[in-house]
Design an enzyme around this catalytic site. Structure first.
Site, PDB file in Angstrom:
ATOM      1  N   CYS A  83     -60.957  22.285  88.849  1.00 43.16           N
ATOM      2  CA  CYS A  83     -62.172  22.717  89.391  1.00 43.16           C
ATOM      3  C   CYS A  83     -62.235  23.042  91.128  1.00 43.16           C
ATOM      4  CB  CYS A  83     -63.189  21.866  89.340  1.00 43.16           C
ATOM      5  SG  CYS A  83     -63.352  21.115  87.511  1.00 43.16           S
TER       6      CYS A  83
HETATM    7  C1  BEZ Z   1     -59.507  20.057  86.646  1.00 44.14           C
HETATM    8  O1  BEZ Z   1     -60.234  20.360  87.378  1.00 44.14           O
HETATM    9  O2  BEZ Z   1     -58.137  20.148  87.405  1.00 44.14           O
HETATM   10  C2  BEZ Z   1     -59.194  19.285  85.416  1.00 44.14           C
HETATM   11  C3  BEZ Z   1     -60.843  18.581  84.837  1.00 44.14           C
HETATM   12  C4  BEZ Z   1     -60.355  17.653  83.585  1.00 44.14           C
HETATM   13  C5  BEZ Z   1     -59.375  18.205  83.126  1.00 44.14           C
HETATM   14  C6  BEZ Z   1     -58.328  18.631  83.197  1.00 44.14           C
HETATM   15  C7  BEZ Z   1     -57.979  19.536  84.749  1.00 44.14           C
END
Ligand code: BEZ
Length: 211
Positions: free
Chosen positions: A45
């Site tokens: 994100c």
């Molecule tokens: C991420 O944004 O890296 C992420 C968020 C939830 C699960 C896996 C990755």
């Protein structure tokens, strides 16, 4: 309930990092992109939000407003924005919706419990000036989205809205477009003075009309 193409984008009010908004008022009469993130302070994100900040001018060129959503509070978002700016070489320059009670996430069916318990998956909604949903896209949490592809889709959607053309496989800005089936071949020269090719009676191409 799932949101389908052509449905009106549901309206809501919410707190964001740029103040409280009424979504439809915030959209105004232009195009918008609403995209969700599983959680603040997560790695994929962080890279996505930075990329969107760095692409802001590209969205503005197309007169498209962007807004993100994550199921955390405004305070959490503001702390995370500092990290995003620091690590992604950007200044986050668009609002992030705070949705700690998951009101908007549920309204837009962004929670897919069999994939990711109680967090939003990576949803995208492109919304037209008529407030109708023009694209939906759902990615798993582990895969960052390709925002160049979203810009490509916006270019295609805006061409279709303005010029009665569609765009073929892997089309990119500047390449030939497809004349929509509703236009009779004999009517093409008047509508598309840059020229056209009839490859099959149902497959007619023309140079991109807005260049
Ligand atoms: C991420 O944004 O890296 C992420 C968020 C939830 C699960 C896996 C990755």
């Amino acid at each position: 309930m799932a949101i389908r193409l052509g449905d009106e984008a549901p309206n809501f009010t919410a707190d964001t990092t740029e103040g409280k908004i009424d979504f439809h008022q915030w959209l105004g009469d232009g195009w918008g992109v609403l995209f969700s993130h599983p959680k603040d302070y997560t790695p994929v994100c962080t890279t996505e939000l930075g990329r969107v900040a760095n692409l802001k001018q590209e969205f503005e060129k197309r007169k498209v407003k962007v807004i993100a959503l994550s199921v955390d509070s405004v305070d959490d978002h503001n702390g995370w924005i500092s990290d995003i700016n620091e690590t992604q070489g950007c200044t986050v320059n668009y609002p992030i919706i705070a949705d700690p009670d998951k009101k908007v996430a549920q309204l837009y069916d962004m929670i897919h419990p069999n994939a990711l318990d109680n967090l939003t998956v990576r949803s995208v909604f492109i919304i037209g000036p008529d407030k109708k949903v023009k694209l939906t896209l759902t990615y798993p949490a582990s895969t960052g989205r390709n925002f160049d592809e979203l810009l490509r889709v916006i270019d295609s959607l805006q061409l279709t809205a303005n010029y009665q053309v569609a765009t073929p496989v892997d089309w990119k800005h500047g390449e030939d477009c497809v004349v929509v089936p509703a236009i009779k071949t004999e009517d093409i020269p008047a509508k598309f003075p840059k020229g056209h090719k009839v490859i099959k009676p149902y497959l007619r191409t023309t140079p991109q009309p807005n260049l």
